[in-house]
Structures are given as C-alpha cells and as structure tokens.
Design a protein around this motif. Structure first.
Motif, PDB file in Angstrom:
ATOM      1  N   ARG A 117      15.802 -13.288 -12.093  1.00 32.35           N
ATOM      2  CA  ARG A 117      14.697 -12.320 -12.089  1.00 32.35           C
ATOM      3  C   ARG A 117      14.224 -12.041 -10.665  1.00 32.35           C
ATOM      4  O   ARG A 117      13.893 -10.895 -10.313  1.00 32.35           O
ATOM      5  N   GLN A 132      15.573  -4.725 -16.200  1.00 22.34           N
ATOM      6  CA  GLN A 132      14.587  -5.797 -16.286  1.00 22.34           C
ATOM      7  C   GLN A 132      14.768  -6.489 -17.634  1.00 22.34           C
ATOM      8  O   GLN A 132      13.808  -6.875 -18.293  1.00 22.34           O
ATOM      9  N   THR A 141      11.806 -10.152 -21.972  1.00 22.74           N
ATOM     10  CA  THR A 141      12.726  -9.376 -21.133  1.00 22.74           C
ATOM     11  C   THR A 141      14.011  -9.001 -21.874  1.00 22.74           C
ATOM     12  O   THR A 141      15.045  -8.770 -21.246  1.00 22.74           O
TER      13      THR A 141
END
Length: 330
Positions: free
Chosen positions: A180, A283, A299
């Motif tokens: 991330r 994302q 996510t």
C-alpha cells in the motif's frame, strides 16, 4: 502460532544447554554445522537413533558451514525464477499460436511472444545477479540473529507446517502495508511503477521490480522466521514456496484445477490480476497471498464490484441466448 512458538522455545532451550557444556562450546565454535563427528555420536546425543532423513541430512551437511547451507537459497531462487514459469511460457505460446487455453486466460486480449517473455526473464536475471544474489551473500548475520538453526534434530512435519503457516500469515499482513505504501504517489512513481509495467502479468514478472522494492519486500519475509525461528530446511521451504506462490499469482491464467483454490482466503491469479489491470490507480487487492487484509481494510471493493458486474453481464448474456434459442425453436 502458539504451537510453533512452543516448539521454537524447546529447540532454543536444547541449543542453550548444548552451548553451556564444554563440549557444546567447542562444537559451536567449529566451522561445521553439526557438532558430532559420526552418526553414532549424534544418536547418543539425541538419545535415539536418527531417522532416515536425519541420516541423509547428517551425511550431506556435517562438513558444511551454516553459511554455506544458507547460501543454497541462491541456487534455489535461480532454479525457481528460471524453471517454474516455463510451463506458463508453453501455455502462452500455445494460446497465441492456436487459441488453446483462451478460456483460462484472465486478460485474453493480451498476448506475449517468446521474445517478450525472454526479455522479462533477462531483466529478472539482471536483478538476480546484481541485487538478489549479493543480498543473500551478505544477509547471513540476520539469519544468525533470529535463530535459524541447522543442526539436529530435523523438525517434525507438524513443526514445519505450523511455522510455514505463521510465516505466510505474518508476511501477508506486513507485505500488505508495504505494498500500500508503494502505491502512494511518490512510491509508485519512483519505485513500484516498474513492477506494474506488466498490466497483464506473466509468471516471469513476479520478481520483476525496482531494486529498492526487492530490498523492501525482503523484510516482511524475515519477520515470520524471527517470530518463530525454525530449521534451515523450513527456511528453504518458506523462501521457495513464497516465490512459487508469487509466480502462480502472476501467471495470468485462472486454471480451475489449481490446488490453491482449496486454500481458505487464498487470492490467486484472478485476484492479483485485477490489481495489475487497474495499474497505478489501483487502490485494491494489495494482499500478496490471502484476501483477509483487503476485506478488513476495505481495499477489495473495486474488485468485488467488478466481479459482481461481470457476473450480472454473464447471466444476462445467457438469458439472451436462451431467448434467441427459444424464438428459433418457435
């Protein structure tokens, strides 16, 4: 986790007792990994006969240093990077030539030639020679520090499975957050965009990345062994299985017979392919192995929405075909 930690503590206690004895202090200073001259000595020290596998391990490793054994990972990684993706190369070539395997290709509009795949492999080997190999050569002190052992006894199957489970879960969680981080603006533009050059991933692209990413993702791989230190054999298995898993998730194919489909919460090729398909704007689907982190932290919403939408389109298409077929029959 508790089982793995318990086994690790027992082994550490045994090593500590060996080191505290005069014979142990002498043997642990010896450059070879096993402080016994013969199988009989090892059997006496363990209080039982060696198993067949332990005898094989003794015969192979008794005169080899721990560092030498650790460096076996260089050979294992080379073999995995070179040969595990080869069946996927054959599949991709056959599909491009004749349309075979089209039904299993996740992004069927994308095809790679042999030269494309060889170019990817060549770049991976450059990274292997310049970064991965040297990193293995200099990282042995970290293996000593976390307590990976090389001697006897060999770990039981229960210990190996328990520790591998810990390693996969811990690495998956930490890798999720590192991944991330690489998708923030700076991380993606400076580092992670290289890995995303393949919007439709292929097996050889699994380790295809910026050198800084290769280094950064090495840390999550060591956290699990640091929590639950095991035997060098377990560590070899861990590194090998993790790389094989990465190649499988970057295969670009969703084979219905894949055994990984029976692993609970396993992401797989289709799951990770979506992440590459979306690319730099993604994302979603950051997890490396399992899906629980993406679900917990929300996510995976884009992926689930797309999957639901595609399923609806597929069902509507089937209904239309049935209606057309019914009209023809009438």
């Amino acid at each position: 986790l508790s089982l793995s930690l318990s086994l690790s503590l027992r082994i550490r206690a045994q090593i500590s007792r060996q080191r505290s004895s005069p014979e142990g202090r002498e043997s642990f200073c010896h450059p070879t990994m096993i402080p016994y001259a013969t199988v009989e000595e090892a059997s006496t020290a363990l209080g039982r006969n060696l198993t067949r596998l332990e005898t094989v391990w003794f015969d192979y490793s008794a005169e080899k240093s721990d560092y030498y054994l650790y460096c076996h990972n260089i050979l294992f990684l080379f073999l995995i990077f070179s040969f595990v993706p080869l069946p996927l190369v054959i599949v991709e070539s056959a599909r491009s030539a004749s349309g075979w395997f089209d039904r299993y290709k996740i992004q069927p509009k994308v095809s790679y030639s042999l030269s494309d795949m060889f170019r990817c492999y060549r770049d991976v080997m450059k990274m292997f020679i310049l970064v991965v190999g040297p990193l293995q050569l200099v990282s042995y002190p970290s293996i000593q520090m976390i307590g990976i052992r090389c001697g006897l006894p060999l770990p039981s199957l229960t210990e190996i499975v328990a520790q591998l489970l810990v390693y996969f879960l811990v690495e998956d969680y930490t890798n999720y957050w590192v991944h991330r981080l690489f998708h923030c603006k700076w991380g993606y533009e400076k580092i992670h965009h290289i890995h995303h050059e393949y919007t439709a991933p292929i097996g050889y692209a699994a380790p295809y990345a910026h050198w800084a990413e290769v280094l950064a993702l090495g840390f999550p791989s060591l956290i699990g062994p640091a929590i639950a230190p095991g035997h060098m054999v377990t560590f070899w298995l861990w590194i090998a299985l993790r790389q094989i898993e990465a190649i499988e998730t970057h295969s670009g194919y969703d084979f219905p017979w894949s055994l990984t489909k029976y692993i609970p919460f396993y992401g797989g090729a289709e799951y990770h392919d979506y992440h590459h398909y979306v690319g730099g704007q993604s994302q979603s689907n950051f997890a490396s192995v399992f899906t629980y982190c993406d679900y917990i932290y929300g996510t995976d919403k884009g992926y689930r929405f797309q999957k639901k939408l595609l399923q609806q389109i597929k069902e509507e298409s089937k209904k239309c075909k049935k209606q057309v077929g019914g009209e023809k029959f009438d």
